[in-house]
Design a protein around this motif. Sequence first.
Motif, PDB file in Angstrom:
ATOM      1  N   UNK A  38       0.726  -1.356  -0.046  1.00  0.00           N
ATOM      2  CA  UNK A  38       0.032   0.011  -0.157  1.00  0.00           C
ATOM      3  C   UNK A  38       0.953   1.390   0.024  1.00  0.00           C
ATOM      4  N   UNK A  39       1.917   1.121  -0.025  1.00  0.00           N
ATOM      5  CA  UNK A  39       2.966   2.440   0.015  1.00  0.00           C
ATOM      6  C   UNK A  39       2.921   3.244   1.211  1.00  0.00           C
ATOM      7  N   UNK A  40       2.964   2.354   2.398  1.00  0.00           N
ATOM      8  CA  UNK A  40       3.034   3.079   3.582  1.00  0.00           C
ATOM      9  C   UNK A  40       4.610   3.810   3.935  1.00  0.00           C
ATOM     10  N   UNK A  41       4.331   4.800   4.680  1.00  0.00           N
ATOM     11  CA  UNK A  41       5.590   5.640   4.848  1.00  0.00           C
ATOM     12  C   UNK A  41       6.373   4.863   6.214  1.00  0.00           C
ATOM     13  N   UNK A  42       5.544   4.577   7.179  1.00  0.00           N
ATOM     14  CA  UNK A  42       6.073   4.035   8.318  1.00  0.00           C
ATOM     15  C   UNK A  42       5.323   2.587   8.550  1.00  0.00           C
ATOM     16  N   UNK A  43       5.863   1.731   8.951  1.00  0.00           N
ATOM     17  CA  UNK A  43       5.412   0.233   9.385  1.00  0.00           C
ATOM     18  C   UNK A  43       5.972   0.007  10.568  1.00  0.00           C
ATOM     19  N   UNK A  44       5.207  -0.311  11.876  1.00  0.00           N
ATOM     20  CA  UNK A  44       5.507  -0.642  13.221  1.00  0.00           C
ATOM     21  C   UNK A  44       5.054  -2.077  13.429  1.00  0.00           C
ATOM     22  N   UNK A  45       5.791  -2.930  13.634  1.00  0.00           N
ATOM     23  CA  UNK A  45       5.593  -4.413  13.830  1.00  0.00           C
ATOM     24  C   UNK A  45       6.072  -4.744  15.268  1.00  0.00           C
ATOM     25  N   UNK A  46       5.593  -5.948  15.851  1.00  0.00           N
ATOM     26  CA  UNK A  46       5.777  -6.417  16.883  1.00  0.00           C
ATOM     27  C   UNK A  46       7.401  -6.731  17.121  1.00  0.00           C
ATOM     28  N   UNK A  47       7.953  -7.302  16.333  1.00  0.00           N
ATOM     29  CA  UNK A  47       9.043  -7.614  16.404  1.00  0.00           C
ATOM     30  C   UNK A  47      10.273  -6.773  16.811  1.00  0.00           C
ATOM     31  N   UNK A  48       9.994  -5.373  16.392  1.00  0.00           N
ATOM     32  CA  UNK A  48      10.943  -4.326  16.695  1.00  0.00           C
ATOM     33  C   UNK A  48      10.283  -3.218  17.308  1.00  0.00           C
ATOM     34  N   UNK A  49      10.113  -2.869  18.608  1.00  0.00           N
ATOM     35  CA  UNK A  49       9.572  -1.839  19.305  1.00  0.00           C
ATOM     36  C   UNK A  49      10.028  -0.502  18.689  1.00  0.00           C
ATOM     37  N   UNK A  50       9.118   0.439  18.636  1.00  0.00           N
ATOM     38  CA  UNK A  50       9.313   1.591  17.887  1.00  0.00           C
ATOM     39  C   UNK A  50       9.850   2.840  18.873  1.00  0.00           C
TER      40      UNK A  50
END
Length: 368
Positions: free
Chosen positions: A195-207
């Motif tokens: 979808x062309x997101x600018x930021x993707x936050x996932x559980x594997x890597x705390x932000x």
Amino acid sequence: MALQTHNNLRVGILTGGGDCPGLNAAIRSVAKTLMLTSNAEIIGIEDGFLGFIERRSRPISYQDCSGIFALGGTIIGTCNRADPFNYNGRDCSSEVKAYYDQLQLDALVIIGGDGTLSIGYELSKLGLNVVGVPKTIDNDLMCTERTFGFDTAVSIVTDAIDRLRTTGQSHKRIMIVETMGRNAGWIALHAGVAGGADSILIPEYPYDIQRVAKACTERMGSHHFSIVVVAEGARPVNGRVSVRENIAGSPEPSRLGGIGEQLKVQLGQFMDAEIRATTLGHIQRGGSPTSFDRIFATNLGSYAAKLVESKQFNRAVIQKGNRLSHVALESVANKTRNVPADDLTLQTAIAMGICFGTPNLKAFPHVM
């Protein structure tokens, strides 16, 4: 009363855990393959393991399997609150075994994710002949590269991102999209890239929220809008996951959710911009499966049927190297497959400058 003997192969089919696009395609494939190649009798266990506990099942005919592969949901029902080893505080596993014996089943095909197949593994220790089929939109089952339902979920989220982008562009907003996925970021990652997101936050890597805010600010400066995709299990550095509710007796008692709204508040502390959060929720797991998931679920189901025919029990079907194979149920039980740092899609996203809110992810310097 003595059990009557039977000549035909009798196989039970059970769908457990959350509903998922492709379940009916898998049921159809298992049943039709066994009927045509082994003249098997197929018994549908209603509403997952709850059907075993409450002794509810029904025969599945060839006609029952016709025309269902495009339907969402499952024709035999499912339940994610019926762990036989802890149902309303008691162990009902012996009752499951008794009903399995009463139905005179030669095998049980369990279609489900990590929770369902983990229960299947425990039941196999009691003498049930189990074959597992990997289903979950979360794509987090160990040993397999993909589970059916995942492609449909990613497609739905991608479509939602595309629609939210036009609103973000029109109003110059930051649009946050919260996805499912529990403790794995596969849906968020793949849909975010698609979808062309600018930021993707996932559980594997705390932000780090300041990193995310910086990425959003830069994007707002150049394009006047930004898309952030966040997995429901994501959390800030030194923070906790957002739990929507706890359900006793479920293989996965903690129901995650709410991180999208939390992220909206967090970003608002660092930037002067209009921010909106959208949680897609169960929309991601409903409706008709994609053509890919229809085919994939069909292939998995037929392979599982062949394992039953060859009496290779207590195995789980997997995909590895774009080929189907099988592993011991024990190998997939009570484990979660997370997004590794060397995942191709993750590496692609990093190389393209997508923000993951952490300094701990780097693009690998060489193609291996």
